[in-house]
Design a protein around this motif. Structure first.
Motif, PDB file in Angstrom:
ATOM      1  N   GLU A  90     -52.698   5.624  -6.778  1.00  0.00           N
ATOM      2  CA  GLU A  90     -51.782   5.278  -7.867  1.00  0.00           C
ATOM      3  C   GLU A  90     -50.463   6.035  -7.731  1.00  0.00           C
ATOM      4  O   GLU A  90     -49.386   5.464  -7.910  1.00  0.00           O
ATOM      5  CB  GLU A  90     -52.423   5.590  -9.222  1.00  0.00           C
ATOM      6  CG  GLU A  90     -53.533   4.645  -9.615  1.00  0.00           C
ATOM      7  CD  GLU A  90     -54.181   5.058 -10.929  1.00  0.00           C
ATOM      8  OE1 GLU A  90     -53.524   5.738 -11.746  1.00  0.00           O
ATOM      9  OE2 GLU A  90     -55.355   4.682 -11.125  1.00  0.00           O
ATOM     10  N   LEU A  91     -50.552   7.316  -7.394  1.00  0.00           N
ATOM     11  CA  LEU A  91     -49.346   8.120  -7.209  1.00  0.00           C
ATOM     12  C   LEU A  91     -48.542   7.640  -6.005  1.00  0.00           C
ATOM     13  O   LEU A  91     -47.302   7.611  -6.040  1.00  0.00           O
ATOM     14  CB  LEU A  91     -49.704   9.600  -7.057  1.00  0.00           C
ATOM     15  CG  LEU A  91     -50.210  10.282  -8.328  1.00  0.00           C
ATOM     16  CD1 LEU A  91     -50.706  11.689  -8.008  1.00  0.00           C
ATOM     17  CD2 LEU A  91     -49.136  10.313  -9.400  1.00  0.00           C
ATOM     18  N   LYS A  92     -49.219   7.240  -4.944  1.00  0.00           N
ATOM     19  CA  LYS A  92     -48.523   6.691  -3.772  1.00  0.00           C
ATOM     20  C   LYS A  92     -47.765   5.419  -4.132  1.00  0.00           C
ATOM     21  O   LYS A  92     -46.637   5.214  -3.689  1.00  0.00           O
ATOM     22  CB  LYS A  92     -49.505   6.404  -2.636  1.00  0.00           C
ATOM     23  CG  LYS A  92     -49.990   7.629  -1.916  1.00  0.00           C
ATOM     24  CD  LYS A  92     -50.938   7.236  -0.794  1.00  0.00           C
ATOM     25  CE  LYS A  92     -51.478   8.435  -0.049  1.00  0.00           C
ATOM     26  NZ  LYS A  92     -52.426   8.029   1.010  1.00  0.00           N
ATOM     27  N   MET A  93     -48.405   4.562  -4.914  1.00  0.00           N
ATOM     28  CA  MET A  93     -47.755   3.313  -5.330  1.00  0.00           C
ATOM     29  C   MET A  93     -46.552   3.601  -6.226  1.00  0.00           C
ATOM     30  O   MET A  93     -45.504   2.965  -6.108  1.00  0.00           O
ATOM     31  CB  MET A  93     -48.757   2.401  -6.052  1.00  0.00           C
ATOM     32  CG  MET A  93     -49.867   1.881  -5.151  1.00  0.00           C
ATOM     33  SD  MET A  93     -49.247   0.968  -3.711  1.00  0.00           S
ATOM     34  CE  MET A  93     -48.591  -0.468  -4.493  1.00  0.00           C
ATOM     35  N   GLU A  94     -46.705   4.557  -7.110  1.00  0.00           N
ATOM     36  CA  GLU A  94     -45.593   4.936  -7.991  1.00  0.00           C
ATOM     37  C   GLU A  94     -44.437   5.515  -7.176  1.00  0.00           C
ATOM     38  O   GLU A  94     -43.274   5.201  -7.414  1.00  0.00           O
ATOM     39  CB  GLU A  94     -46.066   5.943  -9.029  1.00  0.00           C
ATOM     40  CG  GLU A  94     -45.017   6.262 -10.076  1.00  0.00           C
ATOM     41  CD  GLU A  94     -45.526   7.201 -11.156  1.00  0.00           C
ATOM     42  OE1 GLU A  94     -44.659   7.786 -11.849  1.00  0.00           O
ATOM     43  OE2 GLU A  94     -46.748   7.355 -11.315  1.00  0.00           O
ATOM     44  N   LEU A  95     -44.765   6.341  -6.204  1.00  0.00           N
ATOM     45  CA  LEU A  95     -43.738   6.904  -5.322  1.00  0.00           C
ATOM     46  C   LEU A  95     -43.023   5.809  -4.542  1.00  0.00           C
ATOM     47  O   LEU A  95     -41.797   5.840  -4.390  1.00  0.00           O
ATOM     48  CB  LEU A  95     -44.364   7.918  -4.365  1.00  0.00           C
ATOM     49  CG  LEU A  95     -43.419   8.608  -3.396  1.00  0.00           C
ATOM     50  CD1 LEU A  95     -42.348   9.392  -4.162  1.00  0.00           C
ATOM     51  CD2 LEU A  95     -44.195   9.529  -2.476  1.00  0.00           C
ATOM     52  N   LEU A  96     -43.757   4.826  -4.072  1.00  0.00           N
ATOM     53  CA  LEU A  96     -43.155   3.700  -3.355  1.00  0.00           C
ATOM     54  C   LEU A  96     -42.187   2.931  -4.264  1.00  0.00           C
ATOM     55  O   LEU A  96     -41.077   2.588  -3.844  1.00  0.00           O
ATOM     56  CB  LEU A  96     -44.245   2.767  -2.827  1.00  0.00           C
ATOM     57  CG  LEU A  96     -43.775   1.558  -2.049  1.00  0.00           C
ATOM     58  CD1 LEU A  96     -43.020   1.988  -0.795  1.00  0.00           C
ATOM     59  CD2 LEU A  96     -44.949   0.663  -1.688  1.00  0.00           C
ATOM     60  N   GLU A  97     -42.592   2.693  -5.485  1.00  0.00           N
ATOM     61  CA  GLU A  97     -41.719   1.992  -6.439  1.00  0.00           C
ATOM     62  C   GLU A  97     -40.449   2.795  -6.720  1.00  0.00           C
ATOM     63  O   GLU A  97     -39.349   2.249  -6.771  1.00  0.00           O
ATOM     64  CB  GLU A  97     -42.462   1.707  -7.745  1.00  0.00           C
ATOM     65  CG  GLU A  97     -43.431   0.566  -7.669  1.00  0.00           C
ATOM     66  CD  GLU A  97     -42.759  -0.744  -7.282  1.00  0.00           C
ATOM     67  OE1 GLU A  97     -41.714  -1.091  -7.859  1.00  0.00           O
ATOM     68  OE2 GLU A  97     -43.288  -1.413  -6.376  1.00  0.00           O
ATOM     69  N   LEU A  98     -40.605   4.096  -6.891  1.00  0.00           N
ATOM     70  CA  LEU A  98     -39.439   4.942  -7.140  1.00  0.00           C
ATOM     71  C   LEU A  98     -38.517   4.975  -5.924  1.00  0.00           C
ATOM     72  O   LEU A  98     -37.291   4.988  -6.068  1.00  0.00           O
ATOM     73  CB  LEU A  98     -39.882   6.358  -7.512  1.00  0.00           C
ATOM     74  CG  LEU A  98     -40.550   6.503  -8.882  1.00  0.00           C
ATOM     75  CD1 LEU A  98     -41.090   7.919  -9.057  1.00  0.00           C
ATOM     76  CD2 LEU A  98     -39.601   6.144 -10.003  1.00  0.00           C
TER      77      LEU A  98
END
Length: 70
Positions: free
Chosen positions: A6-14
């Motif tokens: 989830e954190l990886k996906m959030e980082l990708l979006e950011l």
């Protein structure tokens, strides 16, 4: 999905949002640079015809866009 994913996906979006903002900043810088060049031309033309234009604050702003190396 675990917390790390989830954190990886959030980082990708950011990261995507940051890339868009970086491009927009570059685009605005280029537009401002073009406007500074046009303004410098108008000032030179004004002085050619005997005008007495002198605004230090505007000169500082123009220098920001005309003297900065990228």
């Amino acid at each position: 999905m675990d917390k790390i994913e989830e954190l990886k996906m959030e980082l990708l979006e950011l990261s995507k949002k940051q890339a868009v903002l970086n491009f927009k900043i570059y685009e605005l810088f280029q537009e401002n640079r073009t406007l500074a060049i046009r303004l410098a031309g108008y000032i030179a033309e004004n002085k050619l015809f005997g005008g007495n234009w002198n605004d230090e604050e505007v000169k500082k702003i123009m220098d920001k866009y005309l003297l900065k190396r990228r």
